[in-house]
Design a protein around this motif. Structure first.
Motif, short mmCIF file in Angstrom:
data_model
loop_
_atom_site.label_atom_id
_atom_site.label_comp_id
_atom_site.label_asym_id
_atom_site.label_seq_id
_atom_site.Cartn_x
_atom_site.Cartn_y
_atom_site.Cartn_z
N PRO B 159 0.83 -1.21 0.00
CA PRO B 159 0.00 0.00 0.00
C PRO B 159 0.87 1.27 0.00
N GLY B 160 0.24 2.39 -0.18
CA GLY B 160 0.94 3.67 -0.07
C GLY B 160 1.50 4.18 -1.37
N LEU B 161 1.27 3.44 -2.49
CA LEU B 161 1.82 3.89 -3.77
C LEU B 161 0.71 4.29 -4.74
N SER B 162 -0.55 3.99 -4.36
CA SER B 162 -1.63 4.12 -5.33
C SER B 162 -1.93 5.58 -5.69
N ASN B 163 -1.56 6.51 -4.80
CA ASN B 163 -1.89 7.90 -5.09
C ASN B 163 -0.81 8.60 -5.93
N ILE B 164 0.23 7.85 -6.31
CA ILE B 164 1.27 8.45 -7.15
C ILE B 164 1.02 8.02 -8.59
N ALA B 165 1.16 8.97 -9.53
CA ALA B 165 0.97 8.65 -10.94
C ALA B 165 2.03 7.66 -11.39
N PHE B 166 1.67 6.81 -12.39
CA PHE B 166 2.57 5.74 -12.80
C PHE B 166 3.95 6.26 -13.19
N LYS B 167 3.95 7.32 -14.00
CA LYS B 167 5.22 7.83 -14.52
C LYS B 167 6.11 8.34 -13.39
N GLU B 168 5.46 9.06 -12.50
CA GLU B 168 6.19 9.62 -11.37
C GLU B 168 6.74 8.51 -10.48
N LEU B 169 5.92 7.48 -10.28
CA LEU B 169 6.33 6.34 -9.45
C LEU B 169 7.54 5.65 -10.08
N ASN B 170 7.47 5.49 -11.41
CA ASN B 170 8.57 4.86 -12.13
C ASN B 170 9.86 5.66 -11.92
N HIS B 171 9.76 6.98 -12.03
CA HIS B 171 10.93 7.85 -11.80
C HIS B 171 11.46 7.69 -10.40
N ASP B 172 10.56 7.79 -9.44
CA ASP B 172 10.99 7.75 -8.04
C ASP B 172 11.64 6.41 -7.71
N CYS B 232 21.61 -6.23 0.83
CA CYS B 232 20.58 -7.03 0.17
C CYS B 232 19.20 -6.63 0.67
N GLY B 233 19.11 -6.20 1.94
CA GLY B 233 17.85 -5.71 2.47
C GLY B 233 17.40 -4.48 1.70
N ALA B 234 18.35 -3.58 1.41
CA ALA B 234 18.03 -2.38 0.63
C ALA B 234 17.54 -2.78 -0.76
N ALA B 235 18.24 -3.76 -1.37
CA ALA B 235 17.83 -4.22 -2.69
C ALA B 235 16.42 -4.79 -2.64
N GLY B 236 16.13 -5.54 -1.57
CA GLY B 236 14.80 -6.13 -1.42
C GLY B 236 13.72 -5.06 -1.25
N ALA B 237 14.07 -4.00 -0.49
CA ALA B 237 13.11 -2.92 -0.27
C ALA B 237 12.78 -2.22 -1.59
N VAL B 238 13.84 -1.95 -2.38
CA VAL B 238 13.61 -1.28 -3.68
C VAL B 238 12.82 -2.21 -4.60
N LEU B 239 13.16 -3.50 -4.54
CA LEU B 239 12.46 -4.49 -5.36
C LEU B 239 10.97 -4.50 -5.02
N ALA B 240 10.67 -4.41 -3.72
CA ALA B 240 9.27 -4.42 -3.28
C ALA B 240 8.51 -3.24 -3.87
N ILE B 241 9.20 -2.07 -3.92
CA ILE B 241 8.51 -0.89 -4.46
C ILE B 241 8.36 -1.01 -5.98
N SER B 242 9.37 -1.62 -6.63
CA SER B 242 9.32 -1.70 -8.09
C SER B 242 8.31 -2.74 -8.57
N GLN B 243 8.09 -3.80 -7.77
CA GLN B 243 7.07 -4.80 -8.13
C GLN B 243 6.11 -4.91 -6.97
N PRO B 244 5.16 -3.97 -6.87
CA PRO B 244 4.47 -3.77 -5.59
C PRO B 244 3.56 -4.92 -5.15
N PHE B 245 3.49 -6.00 -5.89
CA PHE B 245 2.76 -7.14 -5.35
C PHE B 245 3.78 -8.09 -4.72
N ILE B 246 3.81 -8.09 -3.39
CA ILE B 246 4.84 -8.82 -2.66
C ILE B 246 4.44 -10.28 -2.56
#
Lengths: 264, 368
Positions: B159-172, B232-246
């Motif tokens: 949760p917490g990503l739905s209010n961001i536009a797709f393009k902006e989310l991709n950038h972030d 690796c934890g940082a990588a996992g955190a970024v991975l979670a945001i990039s593919q938001p279905f955990i």
């Protein structure tokens, strides 16, 4: 058998799966009932074991244990993905016809299936034969010699690479048998190898590295722990085994039957 | 002939770290950094996604290289910390936190979990250590999977990503991956140049001698393991945001371990540049074979096995030894009269095992 070479083969479980797949897909082409598939698969694997050892594994053993680990892990991943790619993720099992349901009725409550009985007899015979081979024959003596002290065996004229090849072909042959038996009992999937490797490894560490009786007891304890976990929830089966393993590592790192050695 | 006749030959020997002037390297690094920070505004979205996944893999491979290439610990269980990082992010996001702010917290959680784990794992050595890391990863996956809060085996939407536009989310998300990768690589470089790096080199060359000289080998290894877990934890955190279905099977996939291992091996273990090069090769393969299922991984793995057997120092190691060239040098080199220009920093092989009993034994007794 890999104890002779003092290496850990991370692809060992995958070899068993490959053997099972060979029995499923290759043997029917010879118009042979799948029950007899081991007649073809085991010799192929014995040969394959020698070749793989002399080509890939020997090169990495010559380098260092570190390389051997990386190479066998790489092979394991490659094999699993090849099986996935060629035969899909579907589970396969070796069709042995009606033999799977036939059993020997001891009395009203106890019955032993012919398959279990056959597997038990075959494994005892194979272990006995290996034991005899190692203790009575010249090659067996050389295998033991190389295992004890490679340099001394070399000085006495033993070609350790050839001996490693033979040890590896025996290891492949036995693992092929195990894979076929596994495929007859349950089903094989491309990733089954890794899981089985984990169980085997846990068994060895729980029992104590290098102790044969320890391995037997470790296997029994691991099985009990898994059944205990499954008793509460199906999901906890493997987890309970893992926790037993980690507990043993925390409390008695040398294993239940292992001798205390300096770990360095 | 008096003693005065002996005038000592004054040789000017200089000891220096860099071949290329530091200013140039620094300028190059700044230029690259500016380019990659600017990238989402100039590149199409699909390329940005590829670059993002590339940086996630760079983080993983750099961390694995630190573990295996520098500290000699072959872990095949790093996916434990990728998964834990992803699920830590999920936890904070469900609790109402911005997923991006959860990244540093996920890092801390992974480091904290890694600390007691080292006490268990360090009781085993070599191959047993490797398989034990896998058991730890398997256990972590099963424990997380049995917690209903995280959705068990079916997974949970971040949760917490739905209010961001797709393009902006991709950038972030891209920027998060890129900054974390930058921090990880720079931190690794600084770490290896520090006192800790010196201890690692001494252990790599001869562990017994290092121990007897007072090098704190075990605690150094522990530090490295914790740093690698945090990375690796940082990588996992970024991975979670990039593919938001955990999903359990995705975050704790053994394939992560395989990818980081293959990338570091092909690029060159024990160099900073190697794993990054390995990641480039991985993405070239993956992109060109994307219509052929898992074949890219099979080829990548086979390539890694081949490299391990025939060219164990990897591609970058080969370049370094052949041309005596390094972009990000960790050690020093001696230059000057009589010493020879550009003495290779590591004239001996980087792995201590090679000069142990195994290889100094009577070789080729059976060769004709």
């Amino acid at each position: 058998m890999f104890g002779v070479m003092k290496i850990i083969n991370l692809a060992h479980g995958d070899m068993a799966v490959v053997a099972g797949y060979t029995a499923v897909f290759l043997v029917p082409k010879f118009h042979l009932p799948e029950v007899w598939s081991f007649l073809i698969v085991v010799p192929i694997f014995a040969l394959l074991g020698y070749i793989v050892q002399r080509t890939l594994l020997q090169k990495s053993i010559d380098r260092d244990p570190f390389t051997t680990l990386l190479v066998t892990f790489g092979l394991s991943v490659v094999i699993e993905n090849l099986l996935l790619e060629i035969y899909t993720a579907n589970a396969q099992s070796i069709n042995i016809g009606s033999l799977i349901v036939k059993s020997w009725q001891v009395n009203n409550t106890i019955s032993v299936s012919y398959l279990s009985l056959t597997v038990l007899i075959v494994s005892v015979v194979v272990l006995g034969a290996l034991q005899l081979f190692l203790s009575k024959t010249s090659t067996g003596r050389q295998i033991r010699a190389v295992s004890d002290d490679r340099e001394a065996a070399q000085l006495c004229g033993t070609n350790y690479r050839h001996i490693f090849g033979i040890a590896s072909s025996l290891a492949f042959a036995t693992v092929a048998l195990a894979g076929i038996a596994f495929g007859m009992y349950t089903s094989l999937s491309p990733t089954a190898g890794g899981v089985n490797l984990l169980f085997a490894f846990e068994t060895v560490v729980i029992g104590g590295i290098g102790s044969l009786w320890g391995t037997l007891v470790g296997g029994i304890l691991l099985g009990i722990a898994q059944q205990f976990g499954a008793h509460f929830n199906e999901q906890y089966t493997v987890l309970a085994g893992n926790i037993l393993f980690l507990l043993v590592l925390a409390i008695r790192p040398q294993g239940l039957f292992g001798r205390k050695v300096v770990m360095s | 002939m008096s003693i005065d006749d002996f005038t000592p030959v004054v040789q000017s020997i200089t000891v220096k770290r860099h071949q290329i002037p530091v200013a140039y390297t620094f300028a190059g690094a700044i230029a690259l950094a500016v380019f990659f920070t600017w990238a989402p505004w100039i590149l199409p979205a699909s390329d940005v996604s590829i670059l993002m996944n590339f940086f996630i893999l760079v983080i993983m491979a750099t961390m694995w290289n630190l573990l295996a290439g520098y500290a000699g610990m072959v872990s095949i269980g790093q996916q434990a910390f990728i998964g834990l990082g992803a699920y830590a992010t999920l936890y904070f996001a469900i609790k109402g936190m911005d997923p991006f702010f959860a990244i540093p917290l996920a890092v801390i959680i992974c480091a904290v979990i890694a600390f007691p784990v080292t006490y268990l794992l360090f009781r085993l050595r070599g191959g047993y250590f490797s398989v034990a890391t896998w058991v730890v990863a398997d256990s972590a996956m099963l424990i997380i999977g049995s917690i209903a809060f995280f959705g068990g085996g079916t997974g949970h939407y971040l949760p917490g990503l739905s209010n961001i536009a797709f393009k902006e989310l991709n950038h972030d998300t891209y920027l998060a991956a890129w900054f974390v990768a930058l921090i990880v690589v720079v931190a690794t470089y600084i770490l290896l140049r520090s006192r800790l790096g010196l201890v690692l080199s001494s252990v790599r060359d001869n562990e017994v001698a290092a121990r007897s000289s007072g090098a704190k080998v075990t605690s150094t290894r522990r530090t490295i393991f914790i740093v690698a877990a945090a990375g690796c934890g940082a990588a996992g955190a970024v991975l979670a945001i990039s593919q938001p279905f955990i999903q359990l099977g995705n975050e704790f996939n053994l394939q992560w371990a395989a990818e980081m291992l293959f990338a570091s091996m092909i690029g060159g273990l024990g160099t900073i540049e190697g794993p990054i090069l390995g990641c480039v090769i991985y993405f070239v393969l993956q992109q060109s074979l994307q219509n052929y299922g898992a074949w890219y991984l099979i080829i990548f793995g086979a390539l890694a096995v081949g490299v391990a057997i025939w060219q164990p120092r990897g591609i970058w190691g080969f370049i370094r030894d052949k041309f005596h060239f390094e972009l990000l040098p960790v050690g020093y080199r001696v230059q000057g009269a009589g010493v020879g220009e550009a003495l290779p920093r590591r004239s001996v092989d980087w792995r201590p095992w090679r000069r142990t009993k195994e290889t100094t034994s009577v070789e080729d007794a059976d060769s004709p």
